[in-house]
Every structure is written in structure tokens, then in C-alpha cells.
Design an enzyme around this catalytic site. Sequence first.
Site, PDB file in Angstrom:
ATOM      1  N   CYS A   1      -5.166  -3.132   3.149  1.00  0.00           N
ATOM      2  CA  CYS A   1      -4.789  -2.899   4.647  1.00  0.00           C
ATOM      3  C   CYS A   1      -6.055  -3.006   5.751  1.00  0.00           C
ATOM      4  O   CYS A   1      -6.414  -4.161   5.934  1.00  0.00           O
ATOM      5  CB  CYS A   1      -3.987  -1.525   4.672  1.00  0.00           C
ATOM      6  SG  CYS A   1      -3.250  -1.218   6.369  1.00  0.00           S
TER       7      CYS A   1
ATOM      8  N   GLU B   1       0.907  -1.040  -0.047  1.00  0.00           N
ATOM      9  CA  GLU B   1       0.029  -0.113  -0.044  1.00  0.00           C
ATOM     10  C   GLU B   1       0.786   1.476  -0.098  1.00  0.00           C
ATOM     11  O   GLU B   1       1.877   1.199   0.697  1.00  0.00           O
ATOM     12  CB  GLU B   1      -0.896  -0.047   1.395  1.00  0.00           C
ATOM     13  CG  GLU B   1      -1.834   1.312   1.479  1.00  0.00           C
ATOM     14  CD  GLU B   1      -2.573   1.205   2.630  1.00  0.00           C
ATOM     15  OE1 GLU B   1      -3.647   1.666   2.788  1.00  0.00           O
ATOM     16  OE2 GLU B   1      -2.211   0.632   3.488  1.00  0.00           O
TER      17      GLU B   1
ATOM     18  N   LYS C   1     -10.222   0.910  -1.846  1.00  0.00           N
ATOM     19  CA  LYS C   1     -10.132   0.533  -0.393  1.00  0.00           C
ATOM     20  C   LYS C   1     -11.651   0.869   0.231  1.00  0.00           C
ATOM     21  O   LYS C   1     -12.268   2.094   0.068  1.00  0.00           O
ATOM     22  CB  LYS C   1      -9.131   1.177   0.322  1.00  0.00           C
ATOM     23  CG  LYS C   1      -8.962   0.814   1.698  1.00  0.00           C
ATOM     24  CD  LYS C   1      -7.747   1.688   2.292  1.00  0.00           C
ATOM     25  CE  LYS C   1      -7.471   1.022   3.759  1.00  0.00           C
ATOM     26  NZ  LYS C   1      -6.209   1.569   4.410  1.00  0.00           N
TER      27      LYS C   1
END
Length: 508
Positions: free
Chosen positions: A373, A264, A339
Amino acid sequence: MAPEELHLNLRNLTLDDYDQLQELMDDVYDDIGGAWPKETIKALVEQFPDGQICIEDNGHIVAVALTVCVKYERFSNPHAYDDLILRNEKIWHNPNGDSLYGLDVFIHPDYRGYRLGRRLYEARKELCRSMNLRAILAGGRIPNYFKYSAQYSPEEYIQRVDRKDIYDPILSFQLSNDFQVTRLMHKYLPEDEKSEGYATLLEWRNILYTPPSAVLDVKKTQVRLGAVQWQMREFTSVEEVLEQVEYFVDALSDYKSDFAIFPEFFNAPLMGLTDQVDQTRAIRFLAGFTEQFRVQMSEMAVSYNINIITGSMPLIEDDRVYNVSYLCHRDGRVDEQRKIHITPHERRDWVIEGGSQFQVFETDAGRVAIMICYDIEFPELGRLAAAEEVDIVFVPFWTDTKNGYLRVRHCAQARAIENECYVVITGSVGNLPKVENLDVQYAQSSVFSPSDFAFPHDAVMAETTPNTEMIMFSDMDLEKLKLVRNEGSVTNLKDRRVDMYELKKRKT
């Protein structure tokens, strides 16, 4: 024996050769039982005469290769030598098999050094091509292993033989004849004390093989993953970052990886090229390079023949900032995953917003999902992916502290176990003092599997050294996922209490 005295002839065995064959096998295999009974050889000669090959010198048999046909799907997976043995010591031969299986190759000790084994292997390869078979499989003994077993594990021994640090009379020969070790097998031939029961599963693939169905209909089940644990460093230009990216893509491609994954915000050092006082401006400055990264990394995926998960980077759309990862397929297609869950830091300092769509992508090496993440810390996404039969979940992450990293790691391992899939996490390391909010990194990239007998005892397929720039590889067997989902010690997906709860993905 002088070469001029040789008179070699390669031909098929007949039953009349049994007495000579018995004498030769008793001599070569005195440590594992000697020759096959005559009825065993008789059945091989009658059922598959083309597969029984010998070399004679002046009418005396000095080298032999025994072969049967098998189904690739069955014998490209772990098995024992006894799986080939029927009642009364007859050998299993499947006339409808799509591959050859090398039972035995043995050479008279006086004729070693004349490369007779190579002649037999070449004859087998020609037979494989002429019959339009998929591959040649073989279980290979490692008869010198007993000399090194106190020093090396079987895996280390195989690696050292492959590197030619150690010579093994069988494995070294097979590797030199273009056979690839696909796995280590335990208790393949328990009475083989020199190999301590271990054997390699070797494979030679027929590149001329024409399958009965279209190639595109055949799904890849053995997948190699390559991950980059990225060192954060100062860069002076976007071209310099892309040069480093291409270096790693090239390296991973050299090892025939099917996927390359980056962390990321791996290109965040470029924010050091602008004013750091206003963080919202800095992240938007970084977003200005995203299209260039997407295009050039897609070109790398095609030219290096590897699917690339581009880590993540900021994207501006309708004046809103998103954190996006691209899946650059090696056929030129590009998919994206934004995300979904945004951390307090991203929301507060960079005003990043969450995406509203979550997908499972079909690739030429399995069905994959990307959870950036923080997303991996929410089990709902993993369950949605499992409902779409995901094979691999890729998690590019960035964490600054060990406790932050451990949240990602433990949740990723939980997702792998509860959803019976592979999960790959990849992060960045090092210090970046000139970039606000990205000054320190902590990472140990890893590959997690379900937790069952078919997988490593700790359900960790591979992991890197913490906080060190490096690349990591892991070979993943997608067929094992099918087995664990249906025949595992526990079957998490099958045992869900859908009578009590359900999860639905809302359409947007």
C-alpha cells in the site's frame, strides 16, 4: 464419396507431386494467391523432406501439410508470414531450430469431413516428438472473421470461437487439436481479406521434449497473474476466512495462474470477533491468526501449484507489531516482506512499526517485489527494485476513499513507467461496519505496464470493476521488459543521470 471407395495413404511429398499440389493449392487458396512456385516446393522437399507430408487417395493427393524448423524464441513472438519468406519465394528453414512451424495445411474440398487434417496434425506431432523438438508453432488465419468484424474485435472473435459460439474452419480445427492461442498477430498476411490481416499465433508443446540444458536453467517468460478483489464481510471463525481464501486460490489455479495476490489486511474482519474499544488490542488479536494463515496459505501454494502473495496481516515480534506480506512459493519456500512506510492511521491507532529490509525475490516466474500500500507512494523503493532487475511489483492495498485509492493507483502507474516493470495493485471492497477503522473500502484492482508501443496504449494491462468482488487475470510477457529497457521509445533506466544522483540501500 462413399467411405468404402477411399484408399488413403499418408506419406512424404516428392517433387514429382508438384502438379497435383499446384492444382490443390490453387483451388484451396484462390483468395490469397494460390500455389507456391515449383522452386519453393523443391527447396522444402530437399531441405526438410520429413516435414512435407501428404495424404493421397487412390494415388491422387487430397491433403497436404508443409512444415519447416525454426527457433522458438524468434517465432513464438509476433511476426508476419513474410518473415518466413526468403528471396525468390523460398521458405526459411533453420536446420538448427528447436521447433516446427506449420506453414500450410490444406484439404481438397471434397474430402472435408473425413478428418484428414487431424491425421496431418498427428503426423506433425509425431515428427516433433521423434526429433525431440520443443513445440509446433503456427500462424492461423481466421477466415470467417470478416463476417463478424463489425460486431466483434479480433480478440472477442477468438474468445467466441474458443467458446464455440462461432465456428471458424481453421481456428476451431486448431483448438480441437490441442493448439493454444498465445497471442493475436496484426498484418500477419495482409492480403488475407477474409481474416482482415489478423492471425492467431498457435502453439502445441511437446511434453516429452528434453531440453539441451537443465529445465531449471530455463526461465519462464510468459507469466499469468491472478488477483483477488476481496469483499469484506463478517466471518465467524478463521476457518471460514481460509475456506474463502482457498476458493479463490482454487479458481485462479484452474486458469493456470502463476501468481495469486490478495489485498492488504484482507483478514481484518476477524477483529470483529473481539472488543473494538481498544484498537491496539484488536490488531494484536488479529495477529494471533497470522501464523495459521502463513502455514495454510503456503500449503495451498504447493497443493494448487501457484505462488501466493498473501496480502498482508499483522505480525508480532519482540512485542512490536509489523504489517507483513508473505510470498508463498509453490515449491514450499516462504519469503516475507514487511511494510516499510507506515501510515499515520496505522501508527496512531494500531502502533504498527515499519520494517527495515526491502528485497527482490527470485521466483519460477520472474523477479518480484512486494510493496504494501503506502510503500508504493515512495519512489525510492521502486528504484531499488529496478536496480535488482525486478519484473513484477505486487501492491496489496487497503483504502477507504477514492482519493486514497487514487494515490495508490497513480503512484503505482508511475512506478511501472519509470522503472519499466509490471505493477499489480489489489484491494478490498465493501463495508465492514462492526470493525473499527475498516468500516468502508474503495478499490479497483489493476495491472500496469511500461508505456510504449509493445504495451497497451494506456499502459493498463487489466483492471476490475470498481467496488465489486471479482478475480482478475493478466498475462505478462517478461521478454517485452527486456526490449523496452534496451530499445524502447524512451529508456528510463538507461537514461538515469547517475552522475548527478545515486540511491543506495542501507544494510541493517
